[in-house]
Scaffold this active site. Structure first.
Site, mmCIF file in Angstrom:
data_model
loop_
_atom_site.group_PDB
_atom_site.id
_atom_site.type_symbol
_atom_site.label_atom_id
_atom_site.label_comp_id
_atom_site.label_asym_id
_atom_site.label_seq_id
_atom_site.Cartn_x
_atom_site.Cartn_y
_atom_site.Cartn_z
ATOM 1 N N ARG A 112 0.792 -1.151 0.143
ATOM 2 C CA ARG A 112 0.013 0.166 -0.084
ATOM 3 C C ARG A 112 0.787 1.275 0.074
ATOM 4 N NH1 ARG A 112 -3.017 -3.138 3.475
ATOM 5 N NH2 ARG A 112 -5.000 -3.956 2.379
ATOM 6 N N LYS A 134 3.501 12.191 -11.208
ATOM 7 C CA LYS A 134 2.641 11.131 -12.123
ATOM 8 C C LYS A 134 3.239 9.991 -12.239
ATOM 9 C CE LYS A 134 -0.412 14.400 -14.787
ATOM 10 N NZ LYS A 134 -0.645 14.505 -16.257
ATOM 11 N N GLU A 176 10.629 19.563 -24.608
ATOM 12 C CA GLU A 176 9.721 19.830 -23.295
ATOM 13 C C GLU A 176 10.102 20.950 -22.588
ATOM 14 O OE1 GLU A 176 6.972 18.042 -23.005
ATOM 15 O OE2 GLU A 176 7.334 15.923 -23.319
ATOM 16 N N LYS A 214 7.855 23.797 -13.746
ATOM 17 C CA LYS A 214 6.773 22.840 -13.429
ATOM 18 C C LYS A 214 6.679 22.613 -11.924
ATOM 19 C CE LYS A 214 5.705 18.152 -14.625
ATOM 20 N NZ LYS A 214 5.556 16.764 -15.053
ATOM 21 N N GLU A 224 -4.016 17.797 -11.702
ATOM 22 C CA GLU A 224 -4.455 18.520 -13.093
ATOM 23 C C GLU A 224 -5.748 18.733 -13.236
ATOM 24 O OE1 GLU A 224 -2.282 16.320 -16.380
ATOM 25 O OE2 GLU A 224 -3.824 16.685 -17.546
ATOM 26 N N ARG A 228 -1.980 22.544 -14.440
ATOM 27 C CA ARG A 228 -1.264 21.566 -14.937
ATOM 28 C C ARG A 228 -1.688 21.016 -16.452
ATOM 29 N NH1 ARG A 228 1.140 16.572 -11.017
ATOM 30 N NH2 ARG A 228 2.436 15.948 -12.903
ATOM 31 N N ASN A 232 0.277 20.115 -21.284
ATOM 32 C CA ASN A 232 -0.028 19.209 -22.487
ATOM 33 C C ASN A 232 0.133 19.947 -23.743
ATOM 34 O OD1 ASN A 232 -0.326 16.923 -20.936
ATOM 35 N ND2 ASN A 232 -2.468 17.608 -20.314
ATOM 36 N N HIS A 235 0.845 18.307 -27.038
ATOM 37 C CA HIS A 235 0.590 17.089 -26.783
ATOM 38 C C HIS A 235 -0.495 16.491 -27.478
ATOM 39 C CE1 HIS A 235 4.117 17.495 -24.100
ATOM 40 N NE2 HIS A 235 3.794 16.307 -23.726
ATOM 41 N N HIS A 239 0.477 13.586 -29.870
ATOM 42 C CA HIS A 239 -0.312 12.090 -29.353
ATOM 43 C C HIS A 239 -0.482 11.671 -30.821
ATOM 44 C CE1 HIS A 239 -0.762 12.893 -24.957
ATOM 45 N NE2 HIS A 239 0.679 12.595 -25.195
ATOM 46 N N HIS A 252 8.769 10.679 -28.177
ATOM 47 C CA HIS A 252 7.695 11.280 -27.653
ATOM 48 C C HIS A 252 7.987 13.086 -27.840
ATOM 49 C CE1 HIS A 252 4.792 12.968 -25.034
ATOM 50 N NE2 HIS A 252 5.547 13.657 -24.410
HETATM 51 N N1 LIG Z 1 5.223 11.387 -15.101
HETATM 52 C C1 LIG Z 1 5.509 12.394 -15.806
HETATM 53 O O1 LIG Z 1 5.136 13.461 -15.373
HETATM 54 C C2 LIG Z 1 6.025 12.226 -17.135
HETATM 55 C C3 LIG Z 1 6.283 13.354 -18.047
HETATM 56 C C4 LIG Z 1 6.701 13.198 -19.309
HETATM 57 C C5 LIG Z 1 6.964 12.004 -19.894
HETATM 58 N N2 LIG Z 1 6.743 10.717 -19.178
HETATM 59 C C6 LIG Z 1 7.057 9.436 -19.373
HETATM 60 O O2 LIG Z 1 8.348 9.436 -19.549
HETATM 61 C C7 LIG Z 1 8.582 8.412 -20.528
HETATM 62 C C8 LIG Z 1 9.720 9.012 -21.491
HETATM 63 O O3 LIG Z 1 10.740 9.231 -20.773
HETATM 64 P P1 LIG Z 1 12.256 9.167 -21.483
HETATM 65 O O4 LIG Z 1 12.341 10.290 -22.586
HETATM 66 O O5 LIG Z 1 13.337 9.462 -20.406
HETATM 67 O O6 LIG Z 1 12.420 7.717 -22.218
HETATM 68 P P2 LIG Z 1 13.137 6.316 -21.693
HETATM 69 O O7 LIG Z 1 12.990 6.403 -20.114
HETATM 70 O O8 LIG Z 1 12.718 5.315 -22.578
HETATM 71 O O9 LIG Z 1 14.676 6.660 -21.580
HETATM 72 C C9 LIG Z 1 15.129 7.039 -23.326
HETATM 73 C C10 LIG Z 1 16.332 6.134 -23.662
HETATM 74 O O10 LIG Z 1 17.594 6.600 -22.972
HETATM 75 C C11 LIG Z 1 18.325 5.601 -22.344
HETATM 76 N N3 LIG Z 1 18.815 6.273 -21.228
HETATM 77 C C12 LIG Z 1 18.562 6.777 -20.129
HETATM 78 N N4 LIG Z 1 19.370 7.404 -19.304
HETATM 79 C C13 LIG Z 1 20.588 7.459 -20.156
HETATM 80 C C14 LIG Z 1 21.598 8.038 -20.084
HETATM 81 N N5 LIG Z 1 22.169 8.674 -18.994
HETATM 82 N N6 LIG Z 1 22.643 7.753 -20.972
HETATM 83 C C15 LIG Z 1 22.240 6.889 -22.227
HETATM 84 N N7 LIG Z 1 21.039 6.452 -22.304
HETATM 85 C C16 LIG Z 1 20.267 6.623 -21.440
HETATM 86 C C17 LIG Z 1 17.214 4.630 -21.817
HETATM 87 O O11 LIG Z 1 17.500 3.399 -21.347
HETATM 88 C C18 LIG Z 1 16.176 4.529 -23.192
HETATM 89 O O12 LIG Z 1 16.602 3.754 -24.225
HETATM 90 C C19 LIG Z 1 7.178 8.161 -21.146
HETATM 91 O O13 LIG Z 1 6.998 6.979 -20.941
HETATM 92 C C20 LIG Z 1 6.466 9.447 -20.702
HETATM 93 O O14 LIG Z 1 5.236 8.808 -20.712
HETATM 94 C C21 LIG Z 1 6.210 10.961 -17.723
HETATM 95 ZN ZN LIG Z 2 5.770 15.177 -23.050
#
Ligand SMILES: NC(=O)c1ccc[n+]([C@@H]2O[C@H](COP(=O)([O-])OP(=O)(O)OC[C@H]3O[C@@H](n4cnc5c(N)ncnc54)[C@H](O)[C@@H]3O)[C@@H](O)[C@H]2O)c1
Ligand SMILES: [Zn+2]
Length: 352
Positions: A112, A134, A176, A214, A224, A228, A232, A235, A239, A252
């Site tokens: 939990r 999130k 972003e 942020k 949100e 917040r 988007n 987005h 999307h 993304h």
């Molecule tokens: N929680 C939130 O508010 C929020 C906001 C935006 C995005 N997201 C989520 O985040 C995700 C995207 O995140 P991302 O862009 O970090 O993608 P990711 O986590 O897939 O990382 C991108 C790639 O980079 C690699 N990587 C990570 N750190 C590295 C480093 N230091 N050196 C070399 N390679 C490295 C990873 O292994 C992966 O292959 C999505 O799932 C999205 O939905 C969440």
């Molecule tokens: Zn985004």
């Protein structure tokens, strides 16, 4: 530097986001680090040299958005049980947004809810995903549809980890950053226009400013219900671009860059943004090596795709648009014909 998160309006939770070299961290509890082989290969030794804990285990999950599933969360949960974590134990998310979202969600579920810490290693996760609590996973109905608002105990952002990040991933993070500037801060946008985006000092400043903005947004609206949603921007269109290309062509952030260009075109059409401002955003994105050209093969299909987005009830798409540089407005009820006219300019048979 430290950016505080203070969620007095909702959960009364406070914690710090530290942007600096990763400090030594000592825990008198069991700790599990969740990471993937890519991140571990580059940086796990560095992390391990900074952490001491009563018991320390590492859980490595496969790399990729495709593994951001309930099944992977269950695997992490199983590892937590195998390592006999208790309610005082701690998870550490060490990776990009995929690791961060899943580790946070797992932490929210294990007995939990146990504590977790974010140590983000991509630019996107340092400027965006690790801030605001999130968490979640994808399923066959869409992205991030299962999850929880679950705040970490702390976030440690060390830009040094970005040195190994592939250029495309870096650029996706810049998208972003540009989003934050266009929506909230004209001075920040002007700053970005005039600096070398790959310079170390600039990267630190991009992180600092984006996290501050942020945090300012999340502190007002954790769940949100209002402002917040402005995060988007780009987005709603992005999307659809991701969806139309089966999530394989664009990262993304790359899709969000295209989405911002489309949103800006709509804002220009509605006289909320000047053509010069829209051109300046496009130029900045292109300088960050982000492609801004996307050919919409079927405008009607593209429009229909808006309604697949979980945030768009039929007939009431909310567009998040810039209203002059550094300001935003959420606009609903825009005539379908106007939206389609704008989309048509991205179509194959566009009129020039
Ligand atoms: N929680 C939130 O508010 C929020 C906001 C935006 C995005 N997201 C989520 O985040 C995700 C995207 O995140 P991302 O862009 O970090 O993608 P990711 O986590 O897939 O990382 C991108 C790639 O980079 C690699 N990587 C990570 N750190 C590295 C480093 N230091 N050196 C070399 N390679 C490295 C990873 O292994 C992966 O292959 C999505 O799932 C999205 O939905 C969440
Ligand atoms: Zn985004």
């Amino acid at each position: 530097m430290i950016v505080p998160i203070e969620l007095q309006n909702t959960s009364n939770i406070c914690y710090d986001i530290t942007i600096d070299a990763l400090p030594k961290l000592t825990f008198d509890t069991s700790v599990v680090i969740v990471t993937n082989p890519t991140v571990a290969g580059f940086h796990l030794d560095t992390l391990l040299s900074k952490i001491s804990a009563t018991k320390l285990n590492i859980v490595s999950i496969p790399d990729g958005e495709g593994y951001k599933t309930l099944e992977t969360v269950e695997n992490i949960l199983n590892e937590c049980f195998e390592h006999k974590l208790d309610r005082k134990s701690l998870l550490i998310a060490f990776g990009g947004g995929v690791i961060g979202d899943m580790t946070g969600f797992t932490a929210s579920l294990y007995q939990r809810g146990i504590d977790f810490i974010q140590i983000p290693t991509t630019l996107l996760s340092q400027v965006d995903a690790s801030v605001g609590g999130k968490t979640g996973v994808n399923n066959k109905y869409g992205k991030n549809l299962i999850g929880a608002f679950y705040q970490p105990k702390a976030v440690y952002i060390d830009p040094i980890f970005l040195k190994t990040l592939p250029p495309r991933e870096f650029a996706a993070g810049v998208a972003e950053v540009v989003k934050m500037a266009v929506m909230f801060d004209k001075d920040f946008f002007n700053y970005l226009e005039n600096v070398d985006l790959s310079n170390e000092q600039t990267i630190k400043e991009m992180i600092r400013k984006s996290v501050e903005l942020k945090a300012w947004v999340v502190n007002q609206d954790e769940k949100e219900a209002g402002i917040r949603a402005v995060l988007n921007y780009g987005h709603t269109f992005g999307h659809v671009v991701e969806n139309e290309t089966n999530y394989t062509t664009y990262l993304h952030g790359e899709a969000v860059a295209i989405g911002m260009v489309m949103a800006n075109a709509l804002a220009v059409e509605l006289n909320m943004f000047t053509q010069n401002e829209a051109d300046a955003v496009k130029k900045l994105l292109e300088r960050a090596s982000l492609s801004t050209n996307y050919v919409i093969s079927n405008v009607d299909d593209f429009y229909e795709h808006f309604f697949l987005d979980k945030k768009s009830a039929k007939g009431s798409i909310k567009f998040i648009l810039p209203q002059s540089m550094g300001h935003h407005k959420i606009v609903s009820g825009i005539d379908e014909k106007i939206v389609k006219k704008v989309l048509n300019n991205f179509g194959e048979t566009q009129c020039v």
